[in-house]
Design a protein around this motif. Structure first.
Motif, PDB file in Angstrom:
ATOM      1  N   ARG A  98       4.896  -6.318  -0.334  1.00 51.31           N
ATOM      2  CA  ARG A  98       3.236  -6.308  -1.236  1.00 51.31           C
ATOM      3  C   ARG A  98       2.074  -5.227  -0.073  1.00 51.31           C
ATOM      4  N   ILE A  99       1.756  -6.217   0.762  1.00 57.15           N
ATOM      5  CA  ILE A  99       0.540  -5.927   1.639  1.00 57.15           C
ATOM      6  C   ILE A  99       0.768  -4.564   2.177  1.00 57.15           C
ATOM      7  N   ALA A 100       1.973  -3.427   2.842  1.00 61.73           N
ATOM      8  CA  ALA A 100       2.532  -2.386   3.338  1.00 61.73           C
ATOM      9  C   ALA A 100       2.180  -1.951   1.863  1.00 61.73           C
ATOM     10  N   LEU A 101       2.248  -1.710   1.030  1.00 60.92           N
ATOM     11  CA  LEU A 101       1.994  -0.716  -0.343  1.00 60.92           C
ATOM     12  C   LEU A 101       0.635  -0.612  -0.890  1.00 60.92           C
ATOM     13  N   GLY A 102       0.430  -2.279  -0.460  1.00 64.27           N
ATOM     14  CA  GLY A 102      -1.483  -2.208  -0.975  1.00 64.27           C
ATOM     15  C   GLY A 102      -2.118  -1.650  -0.097  1.00 64.27           C
ATOM     16  N   VAL A 103      -1.950  -1.428   1.805  1.00 63.98           N
ATOM     17  CA  VAL A 103      -2.194  -0.685   2.376  1.00 63.98           C
ATOM     18  C   VAL A 103      -2.241   1.042   2.296  1.00 63.98           C
ATOM     19  N   MET A 104      -0.910   0.976   1.774  1.00 60.24           N
ATOM     20  CA  MET A 104      -0.722   2.394   1.892  1.00 60.24           C
ATOM     21  C   MET A 104      -1.538   3.301   0.640  1.00 60.24           C
ATOM     22  N   LEU A 105      -1.045   2.569  -0.579  1.00 61.05           N
ATOM     23  CA  LEU A 105      -3.022   2.529  -1.735  1.00 61.05           C
ATOM     24  C   LEU A 105      -4.440   2.904  -1.212  1.00 61.05           C
ATOM     25  N   ALA A 106      -5.123   2.038  -0.786  1.00 57.07           N
ATOM     26  CA  ALA A 106      -5.700   1.791   0.079  1.00 57.07           C
ATOM     27  C   ALA A 106      -6.258   3.207   0.421  1.00 57.07           C
ATOM     28  N   LEU A 107      -5.248   3.982   1.663  1.00 51.31           N
ATOM     29  CA  LEU A 107      -5.547   4.773   2.380  1.00 51.31           C
ATOM     30  C   LEU A 107      -5.696   6.115   1.888  1.00 51.31           C
ATOM     31  N   LEU A 108      -4.124   5.960   0.503  1.00 50.66           N
ATOM     32  CA  LEU A 108      -4.133   6.425  -0.245  1.00 50.66           C
ATOM     33  C   LEU A 108      -5.488   6.963  -0.934  1.00 50.66           C
ATOM     34  N   VAL A 109      -6.327   6.610  -1.204  1.00 45.34           N
ATOM     35  CA  VAL A 109      -6.883   6.452  -2.968  1.00 45.34           C
ATOM     36  C   VAL A 109      -8.415   6.880  -2.205  1.00 45.34           C
ATOM     37  N   LEU A 110      -8.949   6.376  -0.733  1.00 43.58           N
ATOM     38  CA  LEU A 110      -9.843   6.702   0.509  1.00 43.58           C
ATOM     39  C   LEU A 110      -9.894   8.521   0.641  1.00 43.58           C
ATOM     40  N   PHE A 111      -8.349   8.910   0.732  1.00 45.78           N
ATOM     41  CA  PHE A 111      -8.491   9.960   0.708  1.00 45.78           C
ATOM     42  C   PHE A 111      -8.437  11.247  -0.026  1.00 45.78           C
ATOM     43  N   MET A 112      -7.839  10.281  -1.341  1.00 40.26           N
ATOM     44  CA  MET A 112      -8.798  10.974  -2.534  1.00 40.26           C
ATOM     45  C   MET A 112     -10.325  11.425  -3.083  1.00 40.26           C
ATOM     46  N   LEU A 113     -10.405  10.168  -2.656  1.00 36.28           N
ATOM     47  CA  LEU A 113     -11.429  10.315  -3.093  1.00 36.28           C
ATOM     48  C   LEU A 113     -12.390  11.701  -2.766  1.00 36.28           C
TER      49      LEU A 113
END
Length: 128
Positions: A98-113
């Motif tokens: 869950r933590i790994a998925l949350g980190v990937m999500l945060a990084l992906l959203v930051l990249f997309m922003l």
């Protein structure tokens, strides 16, 4: 021989990119850009199909021309990524995953922003 290898990689990228629409951890965009690159060097016919007849064509053309996404695309993409990752996080029972998925999500959203948004001009709709 090089042409056959590029065609094979291009079609494999199309298949994987299409699967990426349904699978949250498989990215669609890089595979479609890889397919466009392979087809541009191996098959003008498939390259034309990918850019002008496939559902991904508008986005690939826009990226190739402006290195940006069309308006409205960024918001929908971020929303879809958040929904799919949230779905995965909800059903995963391992805390570290869950933590790994949350980190990937945060990084992906930051990249997309950070991705630029550029509007199309009217002559982008004509095949060249």
């Amino acid at each position: 021989m090089q042409r056959i290898i590029l065609l094979t990689i291009g079609w494999l990228a199309i298949v994987l990119g299409t699967l990426g629409i349904l699978l949250p951890l498989l990215p669609t965009t890089p595979f479609m850009l890889l397919a466009a690159w392979c087809f541009a060097r191996s098959s003008p016919r498939f390259h034309h199909w990918l850019l002008w007849c496939s559902p991904f064509g508008r986005y690939i053309r826009h990226w190739q021309q402006y290195r940006a996404v069309p308006p409205g695309t960024k918001g929908r993409a971020i929303l879809l990524v958040i929904l799919t990752f949230s779905f995965s996080i909800w059903f995963v029972h391992l805390f570290w995953l869950r933590i790994a998925l949350g980190v990937m999500l945060a990084l992906l959203v930051l990249f997309m922003l950070r991705m630029p948004v550029v509007t199309e001009t009217t002559d982008d709709h004509k095949p060249r």
